[in-house]
Write a protein that holds these residues in place. Structure first.
Motif, PDB file in Angstrom:
ATOM      1  N   ALA A 157      -6.039   6.566   7.503  1.00 30.33           N
ATOM      2  CA  ALA A 157      -5.073   7.609   7.185  1.00 30.33           C
ATOM      3  C   ALA A 157      -5.132   8.706   8.226  1.00 30.33           C
ATOM      4  O   ALA A 157      -6.009   8.737   9.076  1.00 30.33           O
ATOM      5  CB  ALA A 157      -5.366   8.185   5.797  1.00 30.33           C
TER       6      ALA A 157
ATOM      7  N   ASP B 230      -5.587  14.569   8.155  1.00 31.93           N
ATOM      8  CA  ASP B 230      -5.442  15.472   7.026  1.00 31.93           C
ATOM      9  C   ASP B 230      -5.476  14.748   5.685  1.00 31.93           C
ATOM     10  O   ASP B 230      -5.316  15.355   4.628  1.00 31.93           O
ATOM     11  CB  ASP B 230      -4.132  16.263   7.151  1.00 31.93           C
ATOM     12  CG  ASP B 230      -2.915  15.346   7.239  1.00 31.93           C
ATOM     13  OD1 ASP B 230      -3.073  14.122   7.085  1.00 31.93           O
ATOM     14  OD2 ASP B 230      -1.812  15.875   7.464  1.00 31.93           O
ATOM     15  N   GLY B 231      -5.697  13.427   5.707  1.00 39.60           N
ATOM     16  CA  GLY B 231      -5.793  12.663   4.474  1.00 39.60           C
ATOM     17  C   GLY B 231      -4.467  12.205   3.908  1.00 39.60           C
ATOM     18  O   GLY B 231      -4.428  11.530   2.880  1.00 39.60           O
ATOM     19  N   GLU B 232      -3.365  12.520   4.565  1.00 38.01           N
ATOM     20  CA  GLU B 232      -2.052  12.111   4.069  1.00 38.01           C
ATOM     21  C   GLU B 232      -1.854  10.616   4.269  1.00 38.01           C
ATOM     22  O   GLU B 232      -2.097  10.078   5.341  1.00 38.01           O
ATOM     23  CB  GLU B 232      -0.952  12.879   4.807  1.00 38.01           C
ATOM     24  CG  GLU B 232       0.452  12.451   4.399  1.00 38.01           C
ATOM     25  CD  GLU B 232       1.509  13.037   5.303  1.00 38.01           C
ATOM     26  OE1 GLU B 232       2.696  12.753   5.082  1.00 38.01           O
ATOM     27  OE2 GLU B 232       1.147  13.753   6.263  1.00 38.01           O
ATOM     28  N   VAL B 233      -1.425   9.952   3.219  1.00 35.86           N
ATOM     29  CA  VAL B 233      -1.105   8.532   3.305  1.00 35.86           C
ATOM     30  C   VAL B 233       0.384   8.402   3.615  1.00 35.86           C
ATOM     31  O   VAL B 233       1.213   8.991   2.929  1.00 35.86           O
ATOM     32  CB  VAL B 233      -1.439   7.803   1.989  1.00 35.86           C
ATOM     33  CG1 VAL B 233      -1.070   6.329   2.092  1.00 35.86           C
ATOM     34  CG2 VAL B 233      -2.915   7.958   1.650  1.00 35.86           C
ATOM     35  N   ARG B 234       0.706   7.645   4.637  1.00 37.44           N
ATOM     36  CA  ARG B 234       2.097   7.476   5.042  1.00 37.44           C
ATOM     37  C   ARG B 234       2.543   6.058   4.732  1.00 37.44           C
ATOM     38  O   ARG B 234       1.849   5.089   5.040  1.00 37.44           O
ATOM     39  CB  ARG B 234       2.260   7.772   6.531  1.00 37.44           C
ATOM     40  CG  ARG B 234       1.866   9.197   6.894  1.00 37.44           C
ATOM     41  CD  ARG B 234       1.954   9.420   8.389  1.00 37.44           C
ATOM     42  NE  ARG B 234       1.378  10.711   8.756  1.00 37.44           N
ATOM     43  CZ  ARG B 234       1.159  11.076  10.019  1.00 37.44           C
ATOM     44  NH1 ARG B 234       1.466  10.261  11.001  1.00 37.44           N
ATOM     45  NH2 ARG B 234       0.642  12.258  10.285  1.00 37.44           N
TER      46      ARG B 234
ATOM     47  N   ASP C 247       0.650   3.075   6.455  1.00 42.64           N
ATOM     48  CA  ASP C 247      -0.487   2.686   5.629  1.00 42.64           C
ATOM     49  C   ASP C 247      -0.144   1.720   4.502  1.00 42.64           C
ATOM     50  O   ASP C 247      -0.971   0.884   4.133  1.00 42.64           O
ATOM     51  CB  ASP C 247      -1.129   3.937   5.015  1.00 42.64           C
ATOM     52  CG  ASP C 247      -1.522   4.963   6.066  1.00 42.64           C
ATOM     53  OD1 ASP C 247      -2.066   4.542   7.106  1.00 42.64           O
ATOM     54  OD2 ASP C 247      -1.267   6.159   5.858  1.00 42.64           O
TER      55      ASP C 247
ATOM     56  N   ARG D  57      -4.307   6.163  -3.604  1.00 44.71           N
ATOM     57  CA  ARG D  57      -4.097   7.484  -3.015  1.00 44.71           C
ATOM     58  C   ARG D  57      -2.616   7.757  -2.768  1.00 44.71           C
ATOM     59  O   ARG D  57      -2.133   8.868  -2.939  1.00 44.71           O
ATOM     60  CB  ARG D  57      -4.890   7.592  -1.714  1.00 44.71           C
ATOM     61  CG  ARG D  57      -6.389   7.678  -1.914  1.00 44.71           C
ATOM     62  CD  ARG D  57      -7.121   7.643  -0.576  1.00 44.71           C
ATOM     63  NE  ARG D  57      -6.619   8.662   0.341  1.00 44.71           N
ATOM     64  CZ  ARG D  57      -6.787   8.627   1.655  1.00 44.71           C
ATOM     65  NH1 ARG D  57      -7.442   7.607   2.204  1.00 44.71           N
ATOM     66  NH2 ARG D  57      -6.320   9.590   2.413  1.00 44.71           N
ATOM     67  N   TRP D  58      -1.918   6.719  -2.335  1.00 44.83           N
ATOM     68  CA  TRP D  58      -0.482   6.888  -2.076  1.00 44.83           C
ATOM     69  C   TRP D  58       0.261   7.270  -3.353  1.00 44.83           C
ATOM     70  O   TRP D  58       1.067   8.198  -3.384  1.00 44.83           O
ATOM     71  CB  TRP D  58       0.085   5.589  -1.499  1.00 44.83           C
ATOM     72  CG  TRP D  58       1.574   5.586  -1.328  1.00 44.83           C
ATOM     73  CD1 TRP D  58       2.312   6.368  -0.497  1.00 44.83           C
ATOM     74  CD2 TRP D  58       2.504   4.767  -2.037  1.00 44.83           C
ATOM     75  NE1 TRP D  58       3.651   6.087  -0.623  1.00 44.83           N
ATOM     76  CE2 TRP D  58       3.798   5.096  -1.569  1.00 44.83           C
ATOM     77  CE3 TRP D  58       2.379   3.772  -3.013  1.00 44.83           C
ATOM     78  CZ2 TRP D  58       4.946   4.471  -2.048  1.00 44.83           C
ATOM     79  CZ3 TRP D  58       3.519   3.144  -3.479  1.00 44.83           C
ATOM     80  CH2 TRP D  58       4.779   3.498  -3.002  1.00 44.83           C
TER      81      TRP D  58
ATOM     82  N   GLN E 233      -0.524  10.775  -4.415  1.00 48.65           N
ATOM     83  CA  GLN E 233       0.135  11.788  -3.592  1.00 48.65           C
ATOM     84  C   GLN E 233       1.646  11.841  -3.814  1.00 48.65           C
ATOM     85  O   GLN E 233       2.361  12.520  -3.082  1.00 48.65           O
ATOM     86  CB  GLN E 233      -0.166  11.519  -2.111  1.00 48.65           C
ATOM     87  CG  GLN E 233      -1.623  11.741  -1.742  1.00 48.65           C
ATOM     88  CD  GLN E 233      -1.927  11.387  -0.287  1.00 48.65           C
ATOM     89  OE1 GLN E 233      -1.016  11.200   0.526  1.00 48.65           O
ATOM     90  NE2 GLN E 233      -3.205  11.294   0.057  1.00 48.65           N
TER      91      GLN E 233
ATOM     92  N   GLN F  76       9.351   5.754   2.569  1.00 48.39           N
ATOM     93  CA  GLN F  76       9.994   5.883   3.876  1.00 48.39           C
ATOM     94  C   GLN F  76      10.783   4.627   4.175  1.00 48.39           C
ATOM     95  O   GLN F  76      10.340   3.514   3.865  1.00 48.39           O
ATOM     96  CB  GLN F  76       8.941   6.053   4.994  1.00 48.39           C
ATOM     97  CG  GLN F  76       8.285   7.408   5.075  1.00 48.39           C
ATOM     98  CD  GLN F  76       7.288   7.429   6.222  1.00 48.39           C
ATOM     99  OE1 GLN F  76       6.367   6.622   6.278  1.00 48.39           O
ATOM    100  NE2 GLN F  76       7.482   8.349   7.152  1.00 48.39           N
TER     101      GLN F  76
END
Length: 404
Positions: A31, A34-38, A42, A126-127, A130, A135
């Motif tokens: 990831a 900043d820990g953001e899952v895209r 991802d 996690r996705w 969040q 996308q």
């Protein structure tokens, strides 16, 4: 001489219509710092590798009337709940099934060809946690400038790109290596920019250069070299399947080098990519096209041709058009459209109808199905040598006057 390309081309609206879904699932997906899952980076690769075979675009293999390749289907309610409840993994059927222990409940099923690893399940959790932001595939997304990430050592980088590199280095708990010495830098730059090692004189001049921007000066010097365009063109010509022979049967010579030189010059002149694209795909359709723009259309005359006895001319023409569709998809759309030759694509949103609709544009040419085992298979464009161009431009009027 160089042959002329097809007289019609499906405009780049196909960029907005076609996309590519990754088919390989990494063992561990990293990831952002900043820990953001895209989703695209991802999540989509995990779904494509583990889920799309049963819940993807292919209606013949789709199970439970459920598909994960479209947003509207991914968040739909089912009999026992919602596939994904944004922010709530434990209430999401997707997460429940991938973490189930019963053989009849767990997904993918035990007999599937791929199983999710703990890191991938955690990524999906996690996705969802969040908010499960969706996308479209990258092919459909307009480029956006991304803010530079925050880094611990703000004085390390020289430009904005360095900030992204350093952010990943710091996220991995590492420190940047010391800067290479000038002799090493000169060699790296030269091999990267022109594909050749630097001369001893170049290296020594760089080592002795006291200017603060000595590195930038060396870069400019290398880019100004004619070898820069040659080196960059090598990669493009590979993608364009450039060759100096027909490729099939007797594999006779073809005179395509003016197209090769056009590509080299385009890189050397730093031509805009949109113009680079237009001229290669439809240069002959531009208003009053120049000889250079016609030469550019050699991109779609680099395909293999044949004159083998027993082959059917119409079948060959279909094969030539198929080659052009597939190559255009590879080079400009970043996907393999090949599957749609025989059926709707099972992983990308390309129907068989899409493929042959695009193919119709590349059938709009006067190229024969058999190359005649000759060097210059028609249609051809005759190119005078540089020193003869002015005279060649004057001759038609002079000939007409003489005849009159």
């Amino acid at each position: 001489m160089i042959t002329k390309a097809c007289s019609g081309f499906l405009t780049l609206v196909f960029v907005a219509l076609l996309g590519r879904v990754g088919l390989e699932v990494p063992t561990v997906t990293m990831a952002a710092p900043d820990g953001e899952v895209r989703f695209n980076r991802d999540i989509r690769p995990i779904l494509a590798a583990a889920c799309f075979s049963c819940h993807g675009p292919d209606p013949a293999s789709r199970k439970a009337k459920m598909r994960f390749d479209r947003e509207e289907d991914f968040f739909v309610g089912r009999k026992h709940g919602f596939v994904v409840v944004k922010g709530k993994p434990l209430e999401s059927l997707l997460y429940q099934r991938i973490t189930a222990v019963e053989k009849d409940e767990v997904m993918p099923p035990p007999d599937a060809h791929v199983q999710l690893k703990p890191a991938q399940k955690e990524m999906l959790r996690r996705w969802i946690e969040q908010g499960a932001p969706w996308q479209q595939h990258w092919a459909f997304l307009a480029p956006e400038r991304v803010a530079a990430p925050k880094v611990g050592n703000a004085n390390w980088g020289r430009n904005a790109i360095d900030g992204f590199v350093l952010a990943r280095i710091e996220a991995a708990g590492l420190q940047p290596a010391p800067e290479a010495d000038r002799r090493t830098l000169a060699r790296r730059l030269s091999l990267d920019l022109i594909g050749l090692p630097p001369s001893p004189e170049q290296v020594q001049a760089f080592v002795d250069d006291p200017r603060a921007d000595a590195l930038e000066q060396l870069v400019d010097q290398l880019i100004a070299s004619p070898h820069y365009g040659e080196h960059r063109a090598r990669y493009w010509l590979d993608a364009a399947r450039y060759a100096d022979t027909h490729g099939n049967h007797f594999d006779n010579y073809r005179e395509m080098w003016p197209y090769r030189d056009w590509v080299i010059h385009a890189f050397q002149a730093n031509q805009r990519f949109d113009q680079f694209t237009i001229e290669q795909l439809a240069g002959d359709l531009l208003p009053e096209p120049t000889p250079s723009q016609r030469i550019a259309t050699g991109f779609h005359r680099c395909n293999m041709t044949t004159n083998e006895g027993g082959t059917i001319e119409e079948e060959n023409l279909v094969g030539y058009a198929r080659d052009r569709v597939e190559t255009t998809a590879w080079v400009w759309l970043g996907l393999t459209a090949n599957c749609a030759v025989c059926h709707d694509h099972k992983f990308d949103p390309i129907s068989q109808r899409d493929f042959y609709a695009m193919s119709a544009y590349f059938r709009n040419t006067t190229q024969p199905g058999l190359d005649g085992n000759v060097k210059d298979s028609p249609p051809v464009l005759r190119i005078p040598r540089g020193e003869d161009r002015q005279r060649a431009a004057e001759l038609p009027a002079l000939i007409q006057t003489a005849k009159a």
